[in-house]
Design a protein around this motif. Structure first.
Motif, PDB file in Angstrom:
ATOM      1  N   CYS A 211     -20.954  43.583 -10.293  1.00 34.04           N
ATOM      2  CA  CYS A 211     -21.591  44.250  -9.347  1.00 34.04           C
ATOM      3  C   CYS A 211     -23.071  44.058  -9.066  1.00 34.04           C
ATOM      4  CB  CYS A 211     -21.460  45.852  -9.498  1.00 34.04           C
ATOM      5  SG  CYS A 211     -19.699  46.213  -9.432  1.00 34.04           S
ATOM      6  N   ARG A 212     -23.566  43.669 -10.198  1.00 39.54           N
ATOM      7  CA  ARG A 212     -25.139  43.382 -10.439  1.00 39.54           C
ATOM      8  C   ARG A 212     -25.570  42.140  -9.579  1.00 39.54           C
ATOM      9  NH1 ARG A 212     -28.806  40.490 -12.591  1.00 39.54           N
ATOM     10  NH2 ARG A 212     -27.389  39.160 -13.630  1.00 39.54           N
ATOM     11  N   ARG A 213     -24.577  41.022 -10.035  1.00 40.28           N
ATOM     12  CA  ARG A 213     -24.751  40.020  -9.059  1.00 40.28           C
ATOM     13  C   ARG A 213     -24.660  39.833  -7.613  1.00 40.28           C
ATOM     14  NH1 ARG A 213     -21.607  35.408 -12.969  1.00 40.28           N
ATOM     15  NH2 ARG A 213     -22.475  35.780 -14.966  1.00 40.28           N
ATOM     16  N   LEU A 214     -23.576  40.632  -7.249  1.00 35.59           N
ATOM     17  CA  LEU A 214     -23.125  40.608  -5.682  1.00 35.59           C
ATOM     18  C   LEU A 214     -24.397  41.519  -5.107  1.00 35.59           C
ATOM     19  CD1 LEU A 214     -19.467  41.487  -5.931  1.00 35.59           C
ATOM     20  CD2 LEU A 214     -20.569  39.431  -5.156  1.00 35.59           C
ATOM     21  N   SER A 215     -24.870  42.525  -6.061  1.00 38.25           N
ATOM     22  CA  SER A 215     -26.073  43.424  -5.341  1.00 38.25           C
ATOM     23  C   SER A 215     -27.288  42.487  -4.918  1.00 38.25           C
ATOM     24  CB  SER A 215     -26.285  44.510  -6.036  1.00 38.25           C
ATOM     25  OG  SER A 215     -27.022  44.020  -7.178  1.00 38.25           O
ATOM     26  N   GLN A 216     -27.420  41.269  -5.677  1.00 36.10           N
ATOM     27  CA  GLN A 216     -28.440  40.395  -5.259  1.00 36.10           C
ATOM     28  C   GLN A 216     -28.261  39.421  -4.342  1.00 36.10           C
ATOM     29  OE1 GLN A 216     -29.566  39.342  -9.331  1.00 36.10           O
ATOM     30  NE2 GLN A 216     -30.501  41.289  -9.865  1.00 36.10           N
ATOM     31  N   SER A 217     -27.010  39.238  -3.992  1.00 34.98           N
ATOM     32  CA  SER A 217     -26.622  38.251  -2.975  1.00 34.98           C
ATOM     33  C   SER A 217     -27.032  38.614  -1.478  1.00 34.98           C
ATOM     34  CB  SER A 217     -25.285  37.792  -3.186  1.00 34.98           C
ATOM     35  OG  SER A 217     -24.272  38.856  -3.049  1.00 34.98           O
ATOM     36  N   GLU A 218     -26.859  37.613  -0.782  1.00 39.61           N
ATOM     37  CA  GLU A 218     -27.099  38.096   0.869  1.00 39.61           C
ATOM     38  C   GLU A 218     -25.905  38.518   1.473  1.00 39.61           C
ATOM     39  OE1 GLU A 218     -28.698  35.771   4.698  1.00 39.61           O
ATOM     40  OE2 GLU A 218     -28.751  34.785   2.664  1.00 39.61           O
ATOM     41  N   ASN A 219     -25.988  39.587   2.179  1.00 39.71           N
ATOM     42  CA  ASN A 219     -24.744  40.139   2.816  1.00 39.71           C
ATOM     43  C   ASN A 219     -23.348  40.399   1.979  1.00 39.71           C
ATOM     44  OD1 ASN A 219     -23.379  41.166   5.182  1.00 39.71           O
ATOM     45  ND2 ASN A 219     -22.739  39.157   5.648  1.00 39.71           N
ATOM     46  N   PRO A 220     -23.688  41.134   0.990  1.00 36.10           N
ATOM     47  CA  PRO A 220     -22.565  41.369  -0.399  1.00 36.10           C
ATOM     48  C   PRO A 220     -21.423  42.109   0.564  1.00 36.10           C
ATOM     49  CG  PRO A 220     -24.271  42.822  -0.663  1.00 36.10           C
ATOM     50  CD  PRO A 220     -24.864  41.968   0.486  1.00 36.10           C
ATOM     51  N   PRO A 221     -20.348  41.797  -0.050  1.00 34.87           N
ATOM     52  CA  PRO A 221     -19.054  42.599   0.284  1.00 34.87           C
ATOM     53  C   PRO A 221     -19.134  44.069  -0.212  1.00 34.87           C
ATOM     54  CG  PRO A 221     -18.413  41.224  -1.402  1.00 34.87           C
ATOM     55  CD  PRO A 221     -19.827  40.814  -1.116  1.00 34.87           C
ATOM     56  N   ILE A 222     -18.322  44.951   0.523  1.00 32.11           N
ATOM     57  CA  ILE A 222     -18.183  46.383  -0.163  1.00 32.11           C
ATOM     58  C   ILE A 222     -17.326  46.266  -1.416  1.00 32.11           C
ATOM     59  CG2 ILE A 222     -16.935  48.549   0.245  1.00 32.11           C
ATOM     60  CD1 ILE A 222     -17.528  48.110   3.267  1.00 32.11           C
ATOM     61  N   ILE A 223     -17.763  46.839  -2.378  1.00 28.53           N
ATOM     62  CA  ILE A 223     -17.057  46.876  -3.767  1.00 28.53           C
ATOM     63  C   ILE A 223     -16.193  48.158  -4.227  1.00 28.53           C
ATOM     64  CG2 ILE A 223     -17.441  46.715  -6.273  1.00 28.53           C
ATOM     65  CD1 ILE A 223     -19.978  45.061  -5.623  1.00 28.53           C
ATOM     66  N   LEU A 224     -15.287  48.209  -4.704  1.00 27.32           N
ATOM     67  CA  LEU A 224     -14.499  49.248  -5.008  1.00 27.32           C
ATOM     68  C   LEU A 224     -14.039  49.134  -6.457  1.00 27.32           C
ATOM     69  CD1 LEU A 224     -11.652  50.293  -2.460  1.00 27.32           C
ATOM     70  CD2 LEU A 224     -13.736  51.681  -3.045  1.00 27.32           C
ATOM     71  N   ILE A 225     -14.400  50.058  -7.343  1.00 28.66           N
ATOM     72  CA  ILE A 225     -14.430  49.986  -8.914  1.00 28.66           C
ATOM     73  C   ILE A 225     -13.102  50.698  -9.335  1.00 28.66           C
ATOM     74  CG2 ILE A 225     -15.268  50.611 -11.270  1.00 28.66           C
ATOM     75  CD1 ILE A 225     -16.822  48.459  -9.705  1.00 28.66           C
ATOM     76  N   LEU A 226     -12.370  50.108 -10.308  1.00 26.53           N
ATOM     77  CA  LEU A 226     -11.318  50.671 -10.843  1.00 26.53           C
ATOM     78  C   LEU A 226     -11.463  50.795 -12.384  1.00 26.53           C
ATOM     79  CD1 LEU A 226      -8.515  48.033  -9.971  1.00 26.53           C
ATOM     80  CD2 LEU A 226      -9.069  50.131  -8.929  1.00 26.53           C
ATOM     81  N   SER A 227     -11.581  52.021 -12.851  1.00 26.74           N
ATOM     82  CA  SER A 227     -12.012  52.433 -14.070  1.00 26.74           C
ATOM     83  C   SER A 227     -11.047  53.288 -14.775  1.00 26.74           C
ATOM     84  CB  SER A 227     -13.380  52.991 -14.065  1.00 26.74           C
ATOM     85  OG  SER A 227     -13.341  54.424 -13.620  1.00 26.74           O
ATOM     86  N   GLY A 228     -10.952  53.256 -16.216  1.00 26.06           N
ATOM     87  CA  GLY A 228     -10.204  54.334 -16.804  1.00 26.06           C
ATOM     88  C   GLY A 228     -10.924  55.804 -17.085  1.00 26.06           C
TER      89      GLY A 228
END
Length: 543
Positions: free
Chosen positions: A67-84
């Motif tokens: 998530c951190r890497r994608l947030s710093q990229s240009e035009n990042p995709p939407i992210i959905l998190i799976l967590s316990g």
């Protein structure tokens, strides 16, 4: 089709997500699967996806780092998190890196459906916005300016239908008036100067166009504001500034430049008025209304001026008397009540400290403007006829009496209720038409309107149109076109050859394209072909 990347170190979770998406969301395609964040990051360097569904805890590179890497990229995709359930704090950290949402494991069918529905709606909105932005980007600068001008005209006139239609376009254009503070300045010709110069009534609109063009050019040069025409054909300027004083200073500066340019180019002066200073876009209607009302103070002065909001009781009283007078006159005309009409005129002029021919011209022309927007609009000749009466006022008579003024407006009243002047019977209709034909033959290369021809003959346009058609069995415009086309044919046959665009100008056409179209309709071939045909015939005479 939207694309999604699935990232989870558990194959069963990825399979569940893949099958669910394939069977329940036909608008989505699983573009790839990754076992950890590092593999996903490498795949994303080679492919473009709209959504990443990623587990939070994975070997090598976890979901939080992805998530951190994608947030710093240009035009990042939407992210959905799976967590316990016990990983909520990590999921919350992921939200800081622009993750859209999180789903608890094991993934519940309904929650996954809702999450993907929300993402789809978000992507649809983004797509439509990008499409609209792309379309607006292809609109020419002039078309964009036209949208803004039409929007401002609708805004000050209170046309809610137009406002609703144009506001989204103005918003898309990112015009600097959406969140603006400023005022409306209204400018208009001093029409009494036009009358004194003998300008035909029908040509006043030409000078209004010149005023609008000059104001637009000077405003663009100085960055003074947005220029548009209101419903009364006044030139209006939305002027913005740091505060009220700064904005009014910009208005005065622009007014002086416009006035000087108009005087130098046309010999006509300009008056103007400032509206209220507003901090909301949709309050500019009030600013315009106040400026239009304040502009009426010019009826009480003889020289051009830039008026500010009235602050004296005398000024306010005069405006009230003017409004009452116009209201009375507009009721008296349809009732054919001459006494009420003259009484209202008398009340107005008696409120002035003194009466000059300028006052009479200003008031009379203002009355014609008001009547032209009312029931008399369909009576074509009334304005031109009344205008001719006003122009007959002596230049500067010493001590113009109220009786002289009432005599003039009595004639105007009769003109208004008839819809035109009764034409003199002492001149034969055929003689008038003969003079018109002679004038056309002598001036066919100039702009000729029915109003101008009628003014030259001293009759109303309606009467001229009627007698010309009756005598010649064709309208004046058809006769004028025939004269121009006959002259064009002579020029095209000339030796040495005359270029088509020169012929067009010599017979009174500004546009060569329009000239060619009319010529082809009249002579059944384009002017170039007509010229070539006749020149060839001249070079090779028949034996």
């Amino acid at each position: 089709m939207y694309k999604v990347l699935l990232v989870d170190d558990e194959p069963l979770v990825r399979e569940y997500l893949r099958l669910h998406i394939a069977s329940n969301h036909p608008g989505w395609e699983v573009a790839g699967e990754a076992m950890d964040g590092q593999e996903a990051w490498e795949m994303l360097q080679e492919m473009r996806v709209h959504l990443v569904i990623t587990d939070i805890k994975m070997p090598v590179v976890d979901g939080l780092e992805l998530c951190r890497r994608l947030s710093q990229s240009e035009n990042p995709p939407i992210i959905l998190i799976l967590s316990g359930f016990d990983e909520f704090s990590l999921a919350r950290d992921a939200l800081r890196f622009r993750a859209q949402n999180y789903l608890l494991k094991p993934v519940v069918h309904d929650e996954l459906v809702e999450a993907l529905t929300q993402v789809t709606a978000q992507l649809d909105r983004k797509f439509h916005e990008e499409l609209a932005a792309l379309a607006m980007g292809k609109v020419s600068k002039e078309s964009q300016a036209q949208v803004v001008r039409q929007f401002l005209k609708s805004l000050v006139s209170g046309d809610s239908v137009e406002i609703k239609a144009l506001y989204p376009l103005v918003f898309r254009l990112k015009v600097q008036l959406i969140e603006t503070e400023g005022l409306i300045m209204v400018l208009d010709l001093d029409e009494d100067r036009l009358a004194q110069k003998g300008i035909p009534y029908g040509d006043i609109s030409v000078f209004r166009f010149i005023l609008n063009q000059i104001t637009g050019e000077l405003s663009d040069t100085n960055g003074s504001g947005f220029v548009f025409l209101d419903e009364d054909q006044h030139t209006c300027v939305l002027v913005t500034g740091e505060d009220k004083n700064h904005t009014q200073h910009k208005c005065r500066s622009l007014y002086e430049k416009v006035s000087s340019a108009m005087l130098a180019n046309t010999g006509i002066t300009v008056s103007g008025a400032l509206g209220t200073y507003e901090s909301e876009l949709f309050h500019l209607q009030y600013s315009h209304a106040k400026a239009a009302e304040t502009l009426n103070h010019r009826l009480f002065l003889e020289e051009p001026f830039l008026f500010n909001e009235p602050d004296e009781n005398v000024q306010l009283q005069r405006l009230a008397i003017l409004e009452q007078t116009l209201s009375s006159l507009q009721f008296a005309i349809p009732d054919r009540n001459e006494a009420a009409f003259l009484m209202a005129v008398k009340r107005f002029f008696e409120s002035l400290p003194h009466i000059s021919s300028v006052h009479v011209l200003k008031f009379g022309l203002h009355l014609l403007r008001q009547l032209a927007n009312g029931p008399l609009e369909r009576q074509g000749g009334f304005a031109e006829s009344a205008y001719q009466h006003l122009r007959q006022m002596p230049g500067n008579p010493p001590g113009l009496s109220i009786q002289a003024v009432l005599g003039l407006f009595q004639e105007i009243f009769h003109c208004l209720i008839r819809g035109g002047i009764e034409e003199p019977v002492h001149e034969n209709e055929q003689d008038i038409v003969s003079r018109v034909r002679t004038y056309i033959y002598s001036h066919y290369a100039e702009p000729l309107s029915l109003a101008l021809l009628a003014d030259q003959m001293g009759i109303s346009p309606g009467y001229l149109s009627s007698i010309f058609h009756k005598t010649m069995q064709e309208s004046y415009i058809k006769f004028l076109t025939r004269v121009r086309m006959e002259q064009a044919a002579k020029l095209l046959k000339a030796t040495p050859p005359v270029k088509v665009y020169d012929v067009s100008e010599k017979v009174g056409y500004v546009s060569v394209k329009h000239f060619s179209h009319v010529f082809k309709q009249f002579h059944h071939m384009p002017p170039g072909e007509y010229q070539e045909k006749h020149l060839s015939a001249a070079e090779w005479p028949a034996l």
